[in-house]
Design a protein around this motif. Structure first.
Motif, PDB file in Angstrom:
ATOM      1  N   THR A   1     -10.974  22.888  24.600  1.00 14.19           N
ATOM      2  CA  THR A   1     -10.841  23.554  25.898  1.00 14.19           C
ATOM      3  C   THR A   1     -11.009  22.556  27.037  1.00 14.19           C
ATOM      4  N   SER A   2     -10.973  21.279  26.698  1.00 14.87           N
ATOM      5  CA  SER A   2     -11.143  20.224  27.692  1.00 14.87           C
ATOM      6  C   SER A   2      -9.984  20.221  28.687  1.00 14.87           C
ATOM      7  N   ARG A   3     -10.317  20.126  29.958  1.00 17.69           N
ATOM      8  CA  ARG A   3      -9.265  20.068  30.984  1.00 17.69           C
ATOM      9  C   ARG A   3      -8.459  18.786  30.882  1.00 17.69           C
ATOM     10  N   ARG A   4      -9.104  17.699  30.476  1.00 15.22           N
ATOM     11  CA  ARG A   4      -8.396  16.426  30.348  1.00 15.22           C
ATOM     12  C   ARG A   4      -7.312  16.506  29.290  1.00 15.22           C
ATOM     13  N   TRP A   5      -7.628  17.056  28.108  1.00 19.93           N
ATOM     14  CA  TRP A   5      -6.620  17.185  27.051  1.00 19.93           C
ATOM     15  C   TRP A   5      -5.549  18.186  27.433  1.00 19.93           C
ATOM     16  N   THR A   6      -5.938  19.255  28.144  1.00 24.44           N
ATOM     17  CA  THR A   6      -4.954  20.234  28.592  1.00 24.44           C
ATOM     18  C   THR A   6      -3.974  19.599  29.561  1.00 24.44           C
ATOM     19  N   LEU A   7      -4.480  18.827  30.495  1.00 24.54           N
ATOM     20  CA  LEU A   7      -3.618  18.138  31.452  1.00 24.54           C
ATOM     21  C   LEU A   7      -2.723  17.119  30.747  1.00 24.54           C
ATOM     22  N   ALA A   8      -3.282  16.364  29.820  1.00 29.06           N
ATOM     23  CA  ALA A   8      -2.490  15.369  29.089  1.00 29.06           C
ATOM     24  C   ALA A   8      -1.409  16.038  28.242  1.00 29.06           C
ATOM     25  N   GLY A   9      -1.765  17.101  27.545  1.00 28.28           N
ATOM     26  CA  GLY A   9      -0.786  17.801  26.704  1.00 28.28           C
ATOM     27  C   GLY A   9       0.322  18.429  27.514  1.00 28.28           C
ATOM     28  N   CYS A  10      -0.029  19.118  28.582  1.00 30.70           N
ATOM     29  CA  CYS A  10       0.981  19.745  29.437  1.00 30.70           C
ATOM     30  C   CYS A  10       1.864  18.696  30.101  1.00 30.70           C
ATOM     31  N   SER A  11       1.284  17.591  30.494  1.00 28.31           N
ATOM     32  CA  SER A  11       2.060  16.524  31.137  1.00 28.31           C
ATOM     33  C   SER A  11       3.109  15.959  30.188  1.00 28.31           C
ATOM     34  N   THR A  12       2.731  15.732  28.944  1.00 27.60           N
ATOM     35  CA  THR A  12       3.709  15.185  28.007  1.00 27.60           C
ATOM     36  C   THR A  12       4.836  16.176  27.720  1.00 27.60           C
ATOM     37  N   ILE A  13       4.511  17.462  27.681  1.00 24.88           N
ATOM     38  CA  ILE A  13       5.543  18.477  27.468  1.00 24.88           C
ATOM     39  C   ILE A  13       6.510  18.495  28.648  1.00 24.88           C
ATOM     40  N   PHE A  14       5.995  18.467  29.869  1.00 25.70           N
ATOM     41  CA  PHE A  14       6.861  18.481  31.056  1.00 25.70           C
ATOM     42  C   PHE A  14       7.706  17.213  31.152  1.00 25.70           C
ATOM     43  N   VAL A  15       7.143  16.073  30.795  1.00 24.41           N
ATOM     44  CA  VAL A  15       7.914  14.827  30.812  1.00 24.41           C
ATOM     45  C   VAL A  15       9.034  14.892  29.776  1.00 24.41           C
ATOM     46  N   ALA A  16       8.730  15.389  28.591  1.00 20.14           N
ATOM     47  CA  ALA A  16       9.756  15.514  27.552  1.00 20.14           C
ATOM     48  C   ALA A  16      10.866  16.456  27.993  1.00 20.14           C
ATOM     49  N   GLN A  17      10.513  17.571  28.620  1.00 16.02           N
ATOM     50  CA  GLN A  17      11.530  18.498  29.108  1.00 16.02           C
ATOM     51  C   GLN A  17      12.386  17.854  30.193  1.00 16.02           C
ATOM     52  N   GLY A  18      11.769  17.094  31.067  1.00 13.32           N
ATOM     53  CA  GLY A  18      12.519  16.398  32.106  1.00 13.32           C
ATOM     54  C   GLY A  18      13.480  15.374  31.524  1.00 13.32           C
ATOM     55  N   LEU A  19      13.023  14.619  30.525  1.00 12.03           N
ATOM     56  CA  LEU A  19      13.893  13.637  29.879  1.00 12.03           C
ATOM     57  C   LEU A  19      15.068  14.302  29.169  1.00 12.03           C
ATOM     58  N   LEU A  20      14.812  15.424  28.514  1.00 12.10           N
ATOM     59  CA  LEU A  20      15.907  16.142  27.869  1.00 12.10           C
ATOM     60  C   LEU A  20      16.884  16.714  28.888  1.00 12.10           C
ATOM     61  N   LEU A  21      16.376  17.188  30.013  1.00  9.54           N
ATOM     62  CA  LEU A  21      17.249  17.688  31.071  1.00  9.54           C
ATOM     63  C   LEU A  21      18.158  16.579  31.589  1.00  9.54           C
ATOM     64  N   ILE A  22      17.591  15.406  31.792  1.00  8.28           N
ATOM     65  CA  ILE A  22      18.391  14.265  32.239  1.00  8.28           C
ATOM     66  C   ILE A  22      19.415  13.880  31.168  1.00  8.28           C
ATOM     67  N   LEU A  23      18.992  13.843  29.917  1.00  5.28           N
ATOM     68  CA  LEU A  23      19.900  13.497  28.829  1.00  5.28           C
ATOM     69  C   LEU A  23      21.074  14.466  28.758  1.00  5.28           C
ATOM     70  N   PHE A  24      20.786  15.752  28.831  1.00  8.54           N
ATOM     71  CA  PHE A  24      21.851  16.754  28.727  1.00  8.54           C
ATOM     72  C   PHE A  24      22.770  16.774  29.936  1.00  8.54           C
TER      73      PHE A  24
END
Length: 62
Positions: A31-54
């Motif tokens: 329930t750590s905020r640091r891990w939540t922020l890190a996990g959500c950030s990587t998901i958003f970055v991956a989605q952004g990269l896929l959006l650019i790729l597509f």
């Protein structure tokens, strides 16, 4: 289409999902905020990269 669907399901179910579960295990088990922020950030970055790729590569969009 059936063969490509079978290959996709097998790759996702037996390789990608277990690998991502291990990669994100700390985020999924805490329930750590640091891990939540890190996990959500990587998901958003991956989605952004896929959006650019597509949007760049012709013929990928459906």
């Amino acid at each position: 289409m059936l063969i490509s669907n079978l290959i996709t399901v097998l790759l996702t179910g037996y390789l990608l999902v277990p690998w991502l579960s291990r990669l994100y295990s700390k985020w999924l088990a805490t329930t750590s905020r640091r891990w939540t922020l890190a996990g959500c950030s990587t998901i958003f970055v991956a989605q952004g990269l896929l959006l650019i790729l597509f949007s760049i590569v012709p013929g990928i969009e459906g």
